[in-house]
Write a protein that holds these residues in place. Sequence first.
Motif, short mmCIF file in Angstrom:
data_model
loop_
_atom_site.label_atom_id
_atom_site.label_comp_id
_atom_site.label_asym_id
_atom_site.label_seq_id
_atom_site.Cartn_x
_atom_site.Cartn_y
_atom_site.Cartn_z
N LEU A 35 -79.52 37.51 15.16
CA LEU A 35 -80.22 36.53 16.41
C LEU A 35 -81.45 37.04 16.45
CD1 LEU A 35 -79.36 34.84 18.79
CD2 LEU A 35 -79.03 37.32 20.13
N LYS A 36 -82.21 35.73 16.34
CA LYS A 36 -83.70 35.58 16.48
C LYS A 36 -84.26 34.46 17.18
CE LYS A 36 -84.78 38.28 12.40
NZ LYS A 36 -85.46 38.13 11.02
N GLU A 37 -84.67 34.56 18.40
CA GLU A 37 -85.33 33.57 19.16
C GLU A 37 -84.46 32.45 19.34
OE1 GLU A 37 -88.77 32.65 17.09
OE2 GLU A 37 -89.84 34.68 17.21
N GLY A 38 -83.18 32.77 19.87
CA GLY A 38 -82.55 31.92 20.25
C GLY A 38 -81.58 30.98 19.25
N ALA A 39 -81.75 31.68 18.19
CA ALA A 39 -80.86 31.02 17.13
C ALA A 39 -80.25 32.23 16.32
CB ALA A 39 -81.61 30.18 16.17
N ILE A 40 -79.23 31.73 15.19
CA ILE A 40 -78.93 32.77 14.35
C ILE A 40 -79.45 32.61 13.19
CG2 ILE A 40 -76.60 33.34 15.41
CD1 ILE A 40 -75.17 31.65 13.31
N GLU A 41 -79.88 33.44 12.44
CA GLU A 41 -80.83 33.21 11.30
C GLU A 41 -80.50 34.17 9.91
OE1 GLU A 41 -85.26 34.75 10.66
OE2 GLU A 41 -85.14 33.35 12.03
N LYS A 42 -80.77 33.61 8.70
CA LYS A 42 -80.70 34.29 7.62
C LYS A 42 -81.44 33.87 6.37
CE LYS A 42 -77.25 36.01 4.03
NZ LYS A 42 -75.83 36.15 4.09
N THR A 43 -82.07 34.69 5.76
CA THR A 43 -82.81 34.48 4.44
C THR A 43 -82.10 34.52 3.20
OG1 THR A 43 -85.20 34.62 5.88
CG2 THR A 43 -85.22 34.54 3.47
N TYR A 44 -82.14 33.55 2.71
CA TYR A 44 -81.36 33.56 1.36
C TYR A 44 -82.39 33.60 0.14
CZ TYR A 44 -76.98 31.96 3.63
OH TYR A 44 -76.16 31.91 4.48
N THR A 45 -82.30 34.59 -1.00
CA THR A 45 -83.26 34.48 -1.83
C THR A 45 -82.73 34.14 -3.31
OG1 THR A 45 -82.79 36.72 -2.43
CG2 THR A 45 -84.43 36.35 -0.76
N PHE A 46 -83.54 33.32 -4.23
CA PHE A 46 -83.10 32.69 -5.47
C PHE A 46 -84.05 33.28 -6.43
CE2 PHE A 46 -81.64 30.28 -1.68
CZ PHE A 46 -80.16 30.22 -1.98
N ASP A 47 -83.60 32.96 -7.61
CA ASP A 47 -84.52 33.47 -8.80
C ASP A 47 -85.74 32.32 -9.21
OD1 ASP A 47 -82.83 35.58 -9.31
OD2 ASP A 47 -81.90 34.41 -10.90
N TYR A 49 -87.33 27.96 -7.87
CA TYR A 49 -87.22 26.74 -7.11
C TYR A 49 -86.12 25.91 -7.15
CZ TYR A 49 -89.37 23.33 -4.20
OH TYR A 49 -89.72 22.30 -3.02
N HIS A 50 -85.59 25.76 -8.65
CA HIS A 50 -84.40 24.97 -8.82
C HIS A 50 -83.14 25.39 -8.16
CE1 HIS A 50 -81.84 22.42 -11.04
NE2 HIS A 50 -81.11 23.46 -11.24
N THR A 52 -83.19 27.26 -5.48
CA THR A 52 -83.50 27.30 -4.10
C THR A 52 -82.93 25.88 -3.63
OG1 THR A 52 -85.06 29.01 -4.02
CG2 THR A 52 -85.05 27.31 -2.19
N LEU A 53 -83.50 24.88 -4.16
CA LEU A 53 -83.21 23.40 -3.86
C LEU A 53 -81.76 23.07 -4.14
CD1 LEU A 53 -86.20 21.32 -5.02
CD2 LEU A 53 -85.72 22.36 -2.90
N ALA A 54 -81.16 23.63 -5.07
CA ALA A 54 -79.45 23.52 -5.08
C ALA A 54 -78.88 24.12 -4.13
CB ALA A 54 -79.07 24.16 -6.61
N PHE A 55 -79.28 25.13 -3.46
CA PHE A 55 -78.59 25.71 -2.30
C PHE A 55 -78.99 24.83 -1.13
CE2 PHE A 55 -79.36 28.11 1.61
CZ PHE A 55 -78.18 28.54 1.67
N VAL A 56 -80.07 24.21 -1.01
CA VAL A 56 -80.52 23.52 0.21
C VAL A 56 -79.80 21.95 0.14
CG1 VAL A 56 -82.49 22.21 1.00
CG2 VAL A 56 -82.81 24.47 0.59
N ASN A 57 -79.69 21.52 -1.23
CA ASN A 57 -78.72 20.23 -1.04
C ASN A 57 -77.19 20.50 -0.74
OD1 ASN A 57 -80.77 18.65 -1.80
ND2 ASN A 57 -80.66 19.18 -4.13
N ALA A 58 -76.83 21.61 -1.36
CA ALA A 58 -75.39 21.82 -0.98
C ALA A 58 -75.04 22.20 0.56
CB ALA A 58 -74.98 23.23 -1.85
N GLY A 77 -88.63 30.74 -3.87
CA GLY A 77 -87.41 31.70 -4.16
C GLY A 77 -86.82 31.79 -2.97
N SER A 78 -86.67 31.18 -1.85
CA SER A 78 -86.11 31.78 -0.41
C SER A 78 -85.88 30.23 0.26
CB SER A 78 -86.81 32.58 0.15
OG SER A 78 -87.75 32.21 0.87
N CYS A 79 -84.78 30.48 1.13
CA CYS A 79 -84.72 29.49 2.27
C CYS A 79 -84.13 30.19 3.17
CB CYS A 79 -83.62 28.44 1.81
SG CYS A 79 -83.31 27.18 3.09
N GLN A 80 -85.14 30.27 4.33
CA GLN A 80 -84.46 30.69 5.82
C GLN A 80 -83.67 29.39 6.55
OE1 GLN A 80 -87.42 30.49 9.21
NE2 GLN A 80 -87.34 32.78 8.88
N VAL A 81 -82.57 29.91 7.01
CA VAL A 81 -81.69 29.05 7.56
C VAL A 81 -81.42 29.51 9.06
CG1 VAL A 81 -79.24 28.21 7.55
CG2 VAL A 81 -80.13 28.87 5.24
#
Length: 107
Positions: A35-47, A49-50, A52-58, A77-81
């Motif tokens: 829980l951070k600043e009124g949201a639930i948050e997680k950062t995913y890491t990847f090897d 950009y490709h 990372t974008l595959a995860f984002v698209n899914a 190499g990451s995406c914070q959600v």
Amino acid sequence: MNTLLNQKCRPLEGGSPMSADAIETGLRQLSGWALKEGAIEKTYTFDNYHRTLAFVNALAWIAHAEDHHPDLLVKYGSCQVRFNTHSVGGISINDFICAAKADALLG
């Protein structure tokens, strides 16, 4: 977490946000979410950009199917959600459902 994966998001207009205790219970069902600043948050890491974008698209496909959209910070190499529910002014079960489905993309 299987319980969350089997649920569908539903409209919550006019509802109330989850209590602090309910949020803590929800977070215990997920790995790496906080829980951070009124949201639930997680950062995913990847090897790269490709991946990372595959995860984002899914994740975008899931968000569209659930009609519940996260805030994303995409880097090489990451995406914070971040999930919260604007219609209730805080955290809802929909946030936990989508967080579990995001985790399932990599599990």
